[in-house]
Design a protein around this motif. Structure first.
Motif, short mmCIF file in Angstrom:
data_model
loop_
_atom_site.label_atom_id
_atom_site.label_comp_id
_atom_site.label_asym_id
_atom_site.label_seq_id
_atom_site.Cartn_x
_atom_site.Cartn_y
_atom_site.Cartn_z
N GLU A 126 0.83 -1.21 0.00
CA GLU A 126 0.00 0.00 0.00
C GLU A 126 0.87 1.26 0.00
O GLU A 126 0.52 2.27 -0.63
CB GLU A 126 -0.93 -0.01 1.21
N LEU A 127 2.00 1.21 0.68
CA LEU A 127 2.94 2.33 0.63
C LEU A 127 3.45 2.51 -0.79
O LEU A 127 3.54 3.65 -1.29
CB LEU A 127 4.10 2.09 1.60
N ALA A 128 3.80 1.42 -1.45
CA ALA A 128 4.24 1.48 -2.84
C ALA A 128 3.16 2.10 -3.72
O ALA A 128 3.44 2.94 -4.59
CB ALA A 128 4.58 0.07 -3.33
N HIS A 129 1.93 1.70 -3.50
CA HIS A 129 0.80 2.24 -4.25
C HIS A 129 0.71 3.74 -4.08
O HIS A 129 0.55 4.50 -5.05
CB HIS A 129 -0.49 1.56 -3.79
N ASP A 130 0.83 4.23 -2.83
CA ASP A 130 0.73 5.66 -2.56
C ASP A 130 1.87 6.44 -3.20
O ASP A 130 1.67 7.54 -3.73
CB ASP A 130 0.70 5.91 -1.06
N ARG B 150 1.11 6.43 -7.03
CA ARG B 150 -0.13 7.15 -7.39
C ARG B 150 0.03 8.65 -7.23
O ARG B 150 -0.55 9.43 -8.00
CB ARG B 150 -1.29 6.65 -6.51
N ASN B 151 0.82 9.08 -6.27
CA ASN B 151 0.99 10.51 -6.00
C ASN B 151 2.26 11.09 -6.63
O ASN B 151 2.71 12.16 -6.23
CB ASN B 151 0.99 10.76 -4.49
N ASP B 152 2.82 10.37 -7.60
CA ASP B 152 3.91 10.90 -8.44
C ASP B 152 5.14 11.30 -7.63
O ASP B 152 5.63 12.43 -7.74
CB ASP B 152 3.42 12.09 -9.27
N LEU B 153 5.67 10.37 -6.84
CA LEU B 153 6.86 10.67 -6.06
C LEU B 153 8.04 11.06 -6.95
O LEU B 153 8.73 12.05 -6.67
CB LEU B 153 7.24 9.45 -5.20
N MET B 154 8.30 10.30 -7.99
CA MET B 154 9.48 10.56 -8.83
C MET B 154 9.45 11.94 -9.48
O MET B 154 10.45 12.67 -9.43
CB MET B 154 9.64 9.46 -9.88
N PRO B 155 8.35 12.36 -10.11
CA PRO B 155 8.31 13.72 -10.67
C PRO B 155 8.52 14.81 -9.62
O PRO B 155 9.17 15.83 -9.88
CB PRO B 155 6.91 13.81 -11.30
N LYS B 156 7.99 14.60 -8.42
CA LYS B 156 8.15 15.61 -7.36
C LYS B 156 9.61 15.70 -6.91
O LYS B 156 10.13 16.79 -6.68
CB LYS B 156 7.23 15.29 -6.18
N ILE B 157 10.28 14.55 -6.78
CA ILE B 157 11.69 14.56 -6.42
C ILE B 157 12.50 15.26 -7.50
O ILE B 157 13.36 16.12 -7.21
CB ILE B 157 12.21 13.12 -6.21
N SER B 158 12.25 14.94 -8.75
CA SER B 158 12.98 15.56 -9.87
C SER B 158 12.78 17.06 -9.88
O SER B 158 13.74 17.83 -10.08
CB SER B 158 12.52 14.96 -11.20
N GLN B 159 11.57 17.50 -9.63
CA GLN B 159 11.27 18.94 -9.62
C GLN B 159 12.01 19.65 -8.49
O GLN B 159 12.59 20.72 -8.69
CB GLN B 159 9.75 19.13 -9.47
N ASP B 160 12.00 19.05 -7.30
CA ASP B 160 12.65 19.66 -6.15
C ASP B 160 14.17 19.73 -6.34
O ASP B 160 14.81 20.74 -6.01
CB ASP B 160 12.32 18.89 -4.87
N LEU B 161 14.75 18.65 -6.86
CA LEU B 161 16.20 18.64 -7.09
C LEU B 161 16.59 19.67 -8.16
O LEU B 161 17.60 20.37 -8.01
CB LEU B 161 16.65 17.25 -7.53
N LEU B 162 15.79 19.78 -9.22
CA LEU B 162 16.09 20.73 -10.29
C LEU B 162 16.05 22.16 -9.76
O LEU B 162 16.96 22.96 -10.04
CB LEU B 162 15.08 20.56 -11.42
N HIS B 163 15.04 22.48 -8.96
CA HIS B 163 14.93 23.83 -8.40
C HIS B 163 16.11 24.14 -7.49
O HIS B 163 16.70 25.23 -7.55
CB HIS B 163 13.62 23.96 -7.63
N TYR B 164 16.47 23.19 -6.63
CA TYR B 164 17.57 23.43 -5.70
C TYR B 164 18.89 23.63 -6.44
O TYR B 164 19.63 24.57 -6.15
CB TYR B 164 17.70 22.26 -4.72
N HIS B 165 19.21 22.75 -7.37
CA HIS B 165 20.51 22.83 -8.04
C HIS B 165 20.59 24.03 -8.99
O HIS B 165 21.67 24.59 -9.18
CB HIS B 165 20.82 21.53 -8.76
N ARG B 166 19.48 24.44 -9.57
CA ARG B 166 19.49 25.67 -10.36
C ARG B 166 19.86 26.86 -9.49
O ARG B 166 20.67 27.70 -9.87
CB ARG B 166 18.13 25.88 -11.02
N GLY B 167 19.24 26.93 -8.32
CA GLY B 167 19.56 28.02 -7.40
C GLY B 167 20.98 27.95 -6.91
O GLY B 167 21.67 28.97 -6.77
N ARG B 168 21.46 26.75 -6.65
CA ARG B 168 22.82 26.56 -6.17
C ARG B 168 23.84 27.01 -7.22
O ARG B 168 24.79 27.73 -6.91
CB ARG B 168 23.01 25.08 -5.83
#
Length: 353
Positions: free
Chosen positions: A317-321, A324-342
């Protein structure tokens, strides 16, 4: 129409293997009918178990694997002998090929991490992956990472863990800007290891739209739920996790012993049964079973090897969540924003010289 989540399972992983994984997957399917499964394991063992769960059989594709990774196998040994053919490797490979959205295994942790790193590789700008665990707290739940993927971490790796854990908290808890704290021996800025102090300084100065940096937290803050995400390196995180698990079992043992000591104690238990049932539910490790491997190009969930069907269902069920809630796209977005600023800050400082 509900989103279909495709989950690959290492059916042979764990202390009991298919005897726990199959009924656990069936329980998860009852609660989330939109799941489809790719099952990797020995057909002679798995197929008869599926007959008892017709709904799971219909929602699954069984892939025969004649190799399973032993729970005591060394990671290097598992890679040499289990690559390409083992149920563990093929469950991970299904994520890489796009056949599955997430993989779940109750198998050997070291082998699972080694195979996941080898097969999926780490994300851009991530040097080390982390294992994130869900931690029951007085407020509800928090996320703690790393709880054992790697020993030691420098300042940048701790910042990476903060970003990874923050993205997971957004997915799991639905919090727009989760609070993140660095585990330390004190809350004062002058205390702790140099790498932890440096990471704290950089997190305070960074423009992070996806999380709110709280500061240093101490060991007792884990149970309090002071922050949504607690970041530490793998050695301290694993000790904290095993200590908490052991303490929960110890308290449970004390309560059982006390409740059976006298007839008055047994009577008191009956009168307060609802309260004790709620306490047992809160302390049940099966409810938070499942460590998430973060920082890889794909999602892998590690279930506790000794769990039962209910616990394995929680990992599924954790895997499902997560999917379903797009963990990978959210991680990619957060990393991109941080490293651009850095990089922008670095280029700006170099231009001023």
């Amino acid at each position: 129409m509900a989103q279909t989540i495709r989950i690959s399972l290492d059916v042979m992983g764990g202390d009991a293997g298919a005897e726990v994984v199959v009924p656990g997957a069936a329980l998860a399917l009852e609660r989330h009918p939109g799941i489809t499964f790719h099952l990797y394991g020995d057909e002679a063992i798995v197929a008869p178990l599926l007959e008892a769960h017709p709904a799971l059989k219909q929602a699954s594709t069984l892939h025969h694997c004649d190799v399973s990774v032993a729970m005591d196998a060394k990671p290097s040994q598992a890679l040499r002998q289990g690559r390409w053919r083992s149920s563990m490797w093929r469950a991970i490979e299904a994520v890489k090929s796009g056949e599955a959205d997430v993989a779940v295994s109750a198998g050997n942790t070291g082998a699972l991490m080694a195979m996941s790193k080898f097969c999926l590789r780490t994300m851009a700008n991530i040097e080390r992956p982390a294992i994130a665990a869900i931690w029951p707290t007085a407020r509800g739940e928090s996320i703690v990472l790393d709880v054992g993927a790697t020993i030691g971490a420098d300042a940048q790796q701790l910042i990476d863990f903060a970003l990874l854990g923050g993205a997971m908290a957004r997915v799991l808890f639905g919090i727009e800007r989760p609070t993140v704290g660095l585990l330390n021996i004190g809350v004062e800025e002058v205390k702790g290891l140099e790498e932890v102090r440096t990471a704290g300084k950089l997190l305070r100065e960074a423009d992070l739209h996806s999380l709110s940096y709280y500061g240093f937290v101490e060991g007792d803050d884990l149970g309090k739920g002071t922050v949504d995400v607690v970041v530490t390196e793998g050695f301290a995180g694993n000790i904290a996790l095993k200590t908490a698990e052991g303490t929960a079992k110890q308290i449970g043992g004390y309560l059982r012993s006390a409740m059976n000591r006298t007839w008055r104690a047994r009577l008191g238990y009956l009168l307060a049964k609802d309260a004790f049932d709620r306490l047992r539910q809160k302390m049940d490790p099966r409810n938070v079973n499942g460590g998430v491997f973060l920082g890889l190009n794909g999602i892998v969930i590690k279930s506790h090897g000794g769990t039962d069907a209910e616990g394995f269902a929680a990992a599924v069920e954790l895997a499902h969540d997560m999917a379903r809630n797009d963990l990978m796209p959210k991680i990619s977005q957060d990393l991109l924003h941080y490293h651009r600023g850095r990089f922008a800050a670095r280029d700006g400082s170099e231009g001023d010289q």
